[in-house]
Scaffold this active site. Sequence first.
Site, PDB file in Angstrom:
ATOM      1  N   TYR A 104       0.820  -1.218   0.000  1.00 58.97           N
ATOM      2  CA  TYR A 104       0.000   0.000   0.000  1.00 58.97           C
ATOM      3  C   TYR A 104       0.856   1.272   0.000  1.00 58.97           C
ATOM      4  CZ  TYR A 104      -3.220   3.495   2.071  1.00 58.97           C
ATOM      5  OH  TYR A 104      -3.954   4.618   2.351  1.00 58.97           O
TER       6      TYR A 104
ATOM      7  N   TYR B  69       3.709  -6.635  17.331  1.00 56.74           N
ATOM      8  CA  TYR B  69       3.914  -5.819  16.135  1.00 56.74           C
ATOM      9  C   TYR B  69       4.729  -4.571  16.476  1.00 56.74           C
ATOM     10  CZ  TYR B  69       2.956  -2.239  12.651  1.00 56.74           C
ATOM     11  OH  TYR B  69       3.095  -1.222  11.746  1.00 56.74           O
TER      12      TYR B  69
ATOM     13  N   ALA C 278       7.035  -5.625   5.828  1.00 58.68           N
ATOM     14  CA  ALA C 278       6.739  -6.033   7.213  1.00 58.68           C
ATOM     15  C   ALA C 278       5.312  -6.547   7.275  1.00 58.68           C
ATOM     16  CB  ALA C 278       6.902  -4.851   8.176  1.00 58.68           C
TER      17      ALA C 278
ATOM     18  N   ALA D 194     -10.484  -3.620  24.462  1.00 56.54           N
ATOM     19  CA  ALA D 194      -9.391  -3.497  25.419  1.00 56.54           C
ATOM     20  C   ALA D 194      -8.141  -2.978  24.714  1.00 56.54           C
ATOM     21  CB  ALA D 194      -9.111  -4.850  26.063  1.00 56.54           C
ATOM     22  N   GLY D 195      -7.487  -2.013  25.334  1.00 58.69           N
ATOM     23  CA  GLY D 195      -6.227  -1.499  24.800  1.00 58.69           C
ATOM     24  C   GLY D 195      -6.361  -0.330  23.850  1.00 58.69           C
ATOM     25  N   ASP D 196      -7.595   0.023  23.463  1.00 61.15           N
ATOM     26  CA  ASP D 196      -7.785   1.153  22.548  1.00 61.15           C
ATOM     27  C   ASP D 196      -7.788   2.465  23.343  1.00 61.15           C
ATOM     28  OD1 ASP D 196      -7.920  -0.340  20.288  1.00 61.15           O
ATOM     29  OD2 ASP D 196     -10.080  -0.158  19.995  1.00 61.15           O
TER      30      ASP D 196
ATOM     31  N   ASP E 254       9.898  -7.404  -3.402  1.00 63.08           N
ATOM     32  CA  ASP E 254       8.651  -7.727  -2.704  1.00 63.08           C
ATOM     33  C   ASP E 254       8.352  -9.209  -2.916  1.00 63.08           C
ATOM     34  OD1 ASP E 254       5.748  -7.897  -1.998  1.00 63.08           O
ATOM     35  OD2 ASP E 254       5.916  -5.704  -1.905  1.00 63.08           O
TER      36      ASP E 254
ATOM     37  N   LEU F   9       5.435 -10.466  -2.543  1.00 66.16           N
ATOM     38  CA  LEU F   9       4.045 -10.499  -3.016  1.00 66.16           C
ATOM     39  C   LEU F   9       3.126 -11.318  -2.116  1.00 66.16           C
ATOM     40  CD1 LEU F   9       4.517 -10.745  -6.901  1.00 66.16           C
ATOM     41  CD2 LEU F   9       4.310  -8.708  -5.452  1.00 66.16           C
TER      42      LEU F   9
ATOM     43  N   THR G 136       6.330   2.969  13.088  1.00 65.52           N
ATOM     44  CA  THR G 136       4.919   3.115  13.456  1.00 65.52           C
ATOM     45  C   THR G 136       4.756   3.792  14.801  1.00 65.52           C
ATOM     46  OG1 THR G 136       2.945   1.844  14.081  1.00 65.52           O
ATOM     47  CG2 THR G 136       5.039   0.755  14.362  1.00 65.52           C
TER      48      THR G 136
END
Length: 333
Positions: free
Chosen positions: A13, A144, A78, A286-288, A33, A35, A120
Amino acid sequence: MSAPVLVTGGAGYIGSHTVRLLASQGRKVVVLDNLVYGHREAIVDEGVDLVVGDVGDRKLLEELFTKHAFGAVVHFAAYAYVGESVTDPLKYYRNNTAEPLTMLEVMQAHGCKSFVFSSTCATYGVPESIPISESNPQNPINPYGRSKLMLEWVLADCDRAWGLKSACLRYFNASGCADDGLIGEDHDPETHLIPRVLMAVTGEISHVDVFGTDYPTPDGTGVRDYIHVADLASAHAKAIDHLTAGGDSVRCNLGTGVGVSVKEIISAVEEVTGKTVPVQYGPRRAGDPPQLLADPRLAKEVLGWVAEHRDVRDMVRSAWAWMDGPKKGRYSA
Protein backbone atom coordinates in the site's frame (compact mmCIF):
# COMPACT_ATOMS: atom_id res chain seq x y z
CA MET A 1 21.78 11.40 -11.58
CA SER A 2 21.22 10.06 -8.07
CA ALA A 3 22.12 6.47 -7.19
CA PRO A 4 19.40 3.82 -7.51
CA VAL A 5 17.05 3.20 -4.59
CA LEU A 6 15.97 -0.23 -3.34
CA VAL A 7 12.40 -0.25 -2.03
CA THR A 8 11.48 -3.38 -0.08
CA GLY A 9 7.75 -4.08 0.13
CA GLY A 10 7.29 -1.62 -2.72
CA ALA A 11 4.28 -3.48 -4.11
CA GLY A 12 2.30 -2.88 -0.92
CA TYR A 13 0.00 0.00 0.00
CA ILE A 14 2.37 2.74 1.16
CA GLY A 15 5.33 1.29 -0.69
CA SER A 16 3.67 1.43 -4.11
CA HIS A 17 2.65 5.06 -3.65
CA THR A 18 6.20 5.92 -2.64
CA VAL A 19 7.61 4.06 -5.64
CA ARG A 20 5.39 6.10 -7.97
CA LEU A 21 6.60 9.35 -6.43
CA LEU A 22 10.27 8.36 -6.58
CA ALA A 23 9.91 7.28 -10.22
CA SER A 24 8.17 10.57 -11.08
CA GLN A 25 11.20 12.38 -9.64
CA GLY A 26 13.44 10.62 -12.13
CA ARG A 27 15.03 8.21 -9.69
CA LYS A 28 15.96 4.67 -10.63
CA VAL A 29 13.88 2.39 -8.40
CA VAL A 30 14.15 -1.35 -7.82
CA VAL A 31 11.33 -2.99 -5.85
CA LEU A 32 11.92 -6.14 -3.81
CA ASP A 33 8.65 -7.73 -2.70
CA ASN A 34 7.66 -11.33 -2.00
CA LEU A 35 4.04 -10.50 -3.02
CA VAL A 36 2.61 -12.16 0.10
CA TYR A 37 0.64 -8.97 0.73
CA GLY A 38 1.87 -6.83 -2.16
CA HIS A 39 0.35 -6.68 -5.63
CA ARG A 40 2.23 -6.92 -8.90
CA GLU A 41 -0.42 -4.62 -10.43
CA ALA A 42 0.58 -1.83 -8.04
CA ILE A 43 3.85 -1.32 -9.91
CA VAL A 44 2.54 0.85 -12.71
CA ASP A 45 5.50 2.99 -13.78
CA GLU A 46 7.75 2.02 -16.67
CA GLY A 47 11.38 1.71 -15.69
CA VAL A 48 10.66 0.36 -12.20
CA ASP A 49 12.10 -3.13 -11.78
CA LEU A 50 10.09 -5.56 -9.66
CA VAL A 51 12.10 -8.41 -8.16
CA VAL A 52 10.09 -11.08 -6.38
CA GLY A 53 11.95 -12.25 -3.29
CA ASP A 54 12.61 -11.85 0.42
CA VAL A 55 14.70 -9.35 2.35
CA GLY A 56 16.35 -12.27 4.13
CA ASP A 57 17.65 -13.85 0.89
CA ARG A 58 21.36 -13.04 1.09
CA LYS A 59 22.25 -14.44 -2.34
CA LEU A 60 19.55 -12.39 -4.04
CA LEU A 61 20.50 -9.24 -2.12
CA GLU A 62 24.18 -9.66 -3.04
CA GLU A 63 23.21 -9.91 -6.70
CA LEU A 64 21.00 -6.81 -6.51
CA PHE A 65 23.53 -4.64 -4.66
CA THR A 66 26.33 -5.72 -7.01
CA LYS A 67 24.23 -4.92 -10.08
CA HIS A 68 22.70 -1.63 -8.98
CA ALA A 69 25.06 -0.04 -6.38
CA PHE A 70 22.15 1.34 -4.36
CA GLY A 71 22.56 4.69 -2.67
CA ALA A 72 19.68 4.12 -0.27
CA VAL A 73 17.20 1.50 0.93
CA VAL A 74 13.58 2.28 1.80
CA HIS A 75 12.23 -0.56 3.91
CA PHE A 76 8.48 -1.21 3.97
CA ALA A 77 8.47 -5.02 3.97
CA ALA A 78 6.74 -6.03 7.21
CA TYR A 79 3.69 -7.77 8.59
CA ALA A 80 1.30 -5.30 10.17
CA TYR A 81 -1.73 -7.04 11.68
CA VAL A 82 -1.69 -6.26 15.39
CA GLY A 83 -4.07 -9.06 16.40
CA GLU A 84 -2.14 -11.66 14.44
CA SER A 85 1.09 -10.50 16.07
CA VAL A 86 -0.40 -11.41 19.45
CA THR A 87 -1.40 -14.91 18.39
CA ASP A 88 1.68 -15.59 16.22
CA PRO A 89 4.51 -13.43 17.61
CA LEU A 90 7.35 -15.47 16.10
CA LYS A 91 6.05 -14.70 12.59
CA TYR A 92 6.42 -11.00 13.37
CA TYR A 93 9.78 -11.15 15.12
CA ARG A 94 11.25 -13.22 12.28
CA ASN A 95 9.88 -11.13 9.41
CA ASN A 96 9.93 -7.65 10.94
CA THR A 97 13.09 -7.88 13.05
CA ALA A 98 15.28 -10.85 12.14
CA GLU A 99 15.18 -10.96 8.33
CA PRO A 100 16.12 -7.28 7.85
CA LEU A 101 19.40 -8.03 9.65
CA THR A 102 20.58 -9.88 6.54
CA MET A 103 19.81 -6.85 4.42
CA LEU A 104 21.73 -4.60 6.81
CA GLU A 105 24.73 -6.93 6.61
CA VAL A 106 24.66 -6.74 2.81
CA MET A 107 24.30 -2.94 2.97
CA GLN A 108 27.35 -2.76 5.23
CA ALA A 109 29.38 -4.98 2.89
CA HIS A 110 28.50 -2.77 -0.10
CA GLY A 111 28.96 0.58 1.63
CA CYS A 112 25.30 1.62 1.45
CA LYS A 113 24.67 3.82 4.49
CA SER A 114 21.22 5.38 4.03
CA PHE A 115 18.18 3.50 5.35
CA VAL A 116 14.62 4.85 5.50
CA PHE A 117 12.48 2.72 7.79
CA SER A 118 8.70 2.42 7.77
CA SER A 119 8.12 2.45 11.52
CA THR A 120 4.92 3.12 13.46
CA CYS A 121 3.31 5.04 16.28
CA ALA A 122 2.63 1.60 17.79
CA THR A 123 6.16 1.79 19.19
CA TYR A 124 4.84 4.29 21.75
CA GLY A 125 2.17 2.00 23.16
CA VAL A 126 -0.29 3.90 25.37
CA PRO A 127 1.00 7.49 25.25
CA GLU A 128 1.76 9.48 28.36
CA SER A 129 0.61 12.72 26.75
CA ILE A 130 -1.29 13.98 23.70
CA PRO A 131 -0.18 15.03 21.13
CA ILE A 132 2.58 12.44 20.98
CA SER A 133 6.07 13.82 20.48
CA GLU A 134 9.21 11.82 19.83
CA SER A 135 10.18 12.28 23.49
CA ASN A 136 7.21 10.14 24.56
CA PRO A 137 8.47 6.85 26.07
CA GLN A 138 8.38 3.92 23.68
CA ASN A 139 6.57 1.09 25.43
CA PRO A 140 4.70 -0.94 22.77
CA ILE A 141 1.90 -3.18 23.99
CA ASN A 142 1.94 -5.84 21.24
CA PRO A 143 4.52 -7.87 19.29
CA TYR A 144 3.91 -5.82 16.13
CA GLY A 145 5.00 -2.60 17.86
CA ARG A 146 7.86 -4.35 19.65
CA SER A 147 9.14 -5.90 16.41
CA LYS A 148 9.33 -2.44 14.87
CA LEU A 149 10.97 -0.89 17.92
CA MET A 150 13.60 -3.63 18.00
CA LEU A 151 14.65 -2.74 14.47
CA GLU A 152 14.85 0.93 15.46
CA TRP A 153 17.29 -0.13 18.19
CA VAL A 154 19.31 -2.18 15.70
CA LEU A 155 19.55 0.81 13.36
CA ALA A 156 20.78 3.06 16.17
CA ASP A 157 23.46 0.51 17.06
CA CYS A 158 24.53 0.25 13.41
CA ASP A 159 24.89 4.04 13.29
CA ARG A 160 27.27 3.94 16.24
CA ALA A 161 29.16 0.91 14.92
CA TRP A 162 29.61 1.63 11.19
CA GLY A 163 27.96 4.91 10.34
CA LEU A 164 24.62 3.73 8.97
CA LYS A 165 22.30 6.72 8.83
CA SER A 166 18.61 5.99 9.20
CA ALA A 167 15.28 7.78 9.22
CA CYS A 168 12.67 5.97 11.32
CA LEU A 169 9.31 7.36 10.24
CA ARG A 170 6.60 6.63 12.78
CA TYR A 171 3.26 6.71 10.97
CA PHE A 172 -0.09 7.37 12.46
CA ASN A 173 -3.22 6.22 10.53
CA ALA A 174 -2.31 5.83 6.85
CA SER A 175 -5.27 6.59 4.62
CA GLY A 176 -6.40 7.62 1.17
CA CYS A 177 -5.20 6.53 -2.25
CA ALA A 178 -3.42 8.00 -5.27
CA ASP A 179 -5.00 11.24 -6.45
CA ASP A 180 -5.50 9.79 -9.93
CA GLY A 181 -7.19 6.70 -8.46
CA LEU A 182 -4.81 4.35 -10.28
CA ILE A 183 -3.54 2.50 -7.21
CA GLY A 184 -4.90 2.26 -3.71
CA GLU A 185 -5.40 0.36 -0.48
CA ASP A 186 -5.87 -3.35 -1.12
CA HIS A 187 -5.42 -5.43 2.03
CA ASP A 188 -6.80 -8.89 2.70
CA PRO A 189 -8.09 -8.86 5.34
CA GLU A 190 -8.82 -5.15 5.48
CA THR A 191 -8.63 -3.66 8.97
CA HIS A 192 -8.32 0.08 8.35
CA LEU A 193 -11.36 2.17 9.18
CA ILE A 194 -11.89 4.25 6.03
CA PRO A 195 -11.86 1.32 3.58
CA ARG A 196 -14.01 -0.74 5.93
CA VAL A 197 -16.62 2.02 6.09
CA LEU A 198 -16.55 2.20 2.29
CA MET A 199 -16.89 -1.60 2.12
CA ALA A 200 -20.00 -1.31 4.24
CA VAL A 201 -21.38 1.19 1.73
CA THR A 202 -20.69 -1.12 -1.24
CA GLY A 203 -22.08 -4.17 0.54
CA GLU A 204 -18.75 -6.02 0.67
CA ILE A 205 -19.38 -6.24 4.41
CA SER A 206 -22.76 -6.04 6.12
CA HIS A 207 -21.89 -3.14 8.43
CA VAL A 208 -19.04 -1.32 10.11
CA ASP A 209 -18.42 -1.96 13.80
CA VAL A 210 -17.81 1.00 16.08
CA PHE A 211 -16.12 0.01 19.32
CA GLY A 212 -16.96 2.43 22.10
CA THR A 213 -19.23 5.46 22.20
CA ASP A 214 -18.40 6.63 25.72
CA TYR A 215 -14.83 7.85 25.34
CA PRO A 216 -13.94 11.29 26.77
CA THR A 217 -13.98 12.79 23.25
CA PRO A 218 -16.37 15.33 21.69
CA ASP A 219 -18.72 12.67 20.27
CA GLY A 220 -17.78 9.70 22.44
CA THR A 221 -15.94 7.74 19.73
CA GLY A 222 -12.21 7.24 19.37
CA VAL A 223 -10.11 9.98 17.78
CA ARG A 224 -7.15 9.29 15.50
CA ASP A 225 -4.68 11.18 13.31
CA TYR A 226 -5.25 10.25 9.65
CA ILE A 227 -2.34 10.86 7.28
CA HIS A 228 -2.77 10.67 3.51
CA VAL A 229 -0.61 8.08 1.76
CA ALA A 230 0.63 10.73 -0.69
CA ASP A 231 2.03 12.70 2.25
CA LEU A 232 3.68 9.55 3.59
CA ALA A 233 5.31 9.02 0.19
CA SER A 234 6.57 12.59 0.20
CA ALA A 235 8.14 12.12 3.63
CA HIS A 236 10.08 9.07 2.42
CA ALA A 237 11.44 10.99 -0.56
CA LYS A 238 12.54 13.83 1.70
CA ALA A 239 14.12 11.36 4.11
CA ILE A 240 16.19 9.85 1.28
CA ASP A 241 17.40 13.31 0.32
CA HIS A 242 18.22 14.16 3.95
CA LEU A 243 20.30 11.04 4.50
CA THR A 244 22.09 10.92 1.16
CA ALA A 245 23.05 14.59 1.58
CA GLY A 246 24.91 13.64 4.76
CA GLY A 247 22.17 14.28 7.31
CA ASP A 248 22.18 12.61 10.70
CA SER A 249 19.87 9.79 11.69
CA VAL A 250 16.39 10.94 12.68
CA ARG A 251 13.30 9.46 14.31
CA CYS A 252 10.14 11.44 13.64
CA ASN A 253 6.36 11.23 13.63
CA LEU A 254 4.32 11.46 10.45
CA GLY A 255 0.86 12.82 11.09
CA THR A 256 -1.24 15.93 10.67
CA GLY A 257 -1.79 16.75 14.33
CA VAL A 258 -5.53 16.90 13.51
CA GLY A 259 -7.83 14.50 15.32
CA VAL A 260 -10.79 12.88 13.55
CA SER A 261 -13.34 10.70 15.34
CA VAL A 262 -14.88 7.46 14.10
CA LYS A 263 -18.27 9.18 13.74
CA GLU A 264 -16.66 11.97 11.72
CA ILE A 265 -15.17 9.39 9.35
CA ILE A 266 -18.62 7.83 8.89
CA SER A 267 -20.14 11.25 8.21
CA ALA A 268 -17.40 12.04 5.67
CA VAL A 269 -18.07 8.76 3.84
CA GLU A 270 -21.80 9.49 3.71
CA GLU A 271 -21.10 12.99 2.38
CA VAL A 272 -18.68 11.77 -0.31
CA THR A 273 -20.67 8.73 -1.47
CA GLY A 274 -24.20 10.00 -0.91
CA LYS A 275 -24.99 6.68 0.75
CA THR A 276 -25.95 5.70 4.30
CA VAL A 277 -23.38 3.68 6.21
CA PRO A 278 -24.78 0.66 8.10
CA VAL A 279 -23.26 0.84 11.59
CA GLN A 280 -23.26 -1.45 14.60
CA TYR A 281 -22.20 0.10 17.89
CA GLY A 282 -20.52 -1.97 20.58
CA PRO A 283 -18.41 -1.67 23.73
CA ARG A 284 -14.84 -0.46 23.81
CA ARG A 285 -12.04 -2.82 22.81
CA ALA A 286 -9.39 -3.50 25.42
CA GLY A 287 -6.23 -1.50 24.80
CA ASP A 288 -7.78 1.15 22.55
CA PRO A 289 -6.83 4.63 23.84
CA PRO A 290 -9.42 7.41 23.50
CA GLN A 291 -7.22 9.38 21.12
CA LEU A 292 -3.90 9.22 19.30
CA LEU A 293 -2.54 12.43 17.81
CA ALA A 294 0.89 13.17 16.40
CA ASP A 295 3.12 16.10 17.13
CA PRO A 296 4.71 16.35 13.65
CA ARG A 297 6.95 19.37 14.26
CA LEU A 298 10.25 17.48 14.18
CA ALA A 299 9.57 16.17 10.66
CA LYS A 300 9.10 19.76 9.52
CA GLU A 301 12.23 20.93 11.30
CA VAL A 302 14.55 18.18 10.08
CA LEU A 303 13.05 17.00 6.78
CA GLY A 304 11.14 20.10 5.71
CA TRP A 305 8.01 17.95 5.54
CA VAL A 306 4.44 19.01 6.30
CA ALA A 307 1.27 17.06 5.54
CA GLU A 308 -0.58 18.76 2.69
CA HIS A 309 -3.79 16.71 2.90
CA ARG A 310 -5.48 17.78 6.11
CA ASP A 311 -9.18 17.42 5.30
CA VAL A 312 -10.29 13.84 5.93
CA ARG A 313 -12.92 14.21 3.19
CA ASP A 314 -10.08 14.43 0.64
CA MET A 315 -8.71 11.15 1.98
CA VAL A 316 -12.16 9.57 1.72
CA ARG A 317 -12.67 10.90 -1.82
CA SER A 318 -9.42 9.40 -3.07
CA ALA A 319 -10.16 6.08 -1.34
CA TRP A 320 -13.64 6.03 -2.89
CA ALA A 321 -12.27 6.82 -6.36
CA TRP A 322 -10.02 3.77 -6.08
CA MET A 323 -12.59 1.46 -4.55
CA ASP A 324 -15.38 2.41 -6.95
CA GLY A 325 -13.03 2.39 -9.95
CA PRO A 326 -9.83 0.34 -10.48
CA LYS A 327 -10.31 -1.95 -7.48
CA LYS A 328 -13.93 -2.64 -8.42
CA GLY A 329 -12.88 -3.35 -11.99
CA ARG A 330 -10.07 -5.64 -10.92
CA TYR A 331 -12.33 -7.93 -8.96
CA SER A 332 -15.34 -7.85 -11.27
CA ALA A 333 -13.34 -8.77 -14.38
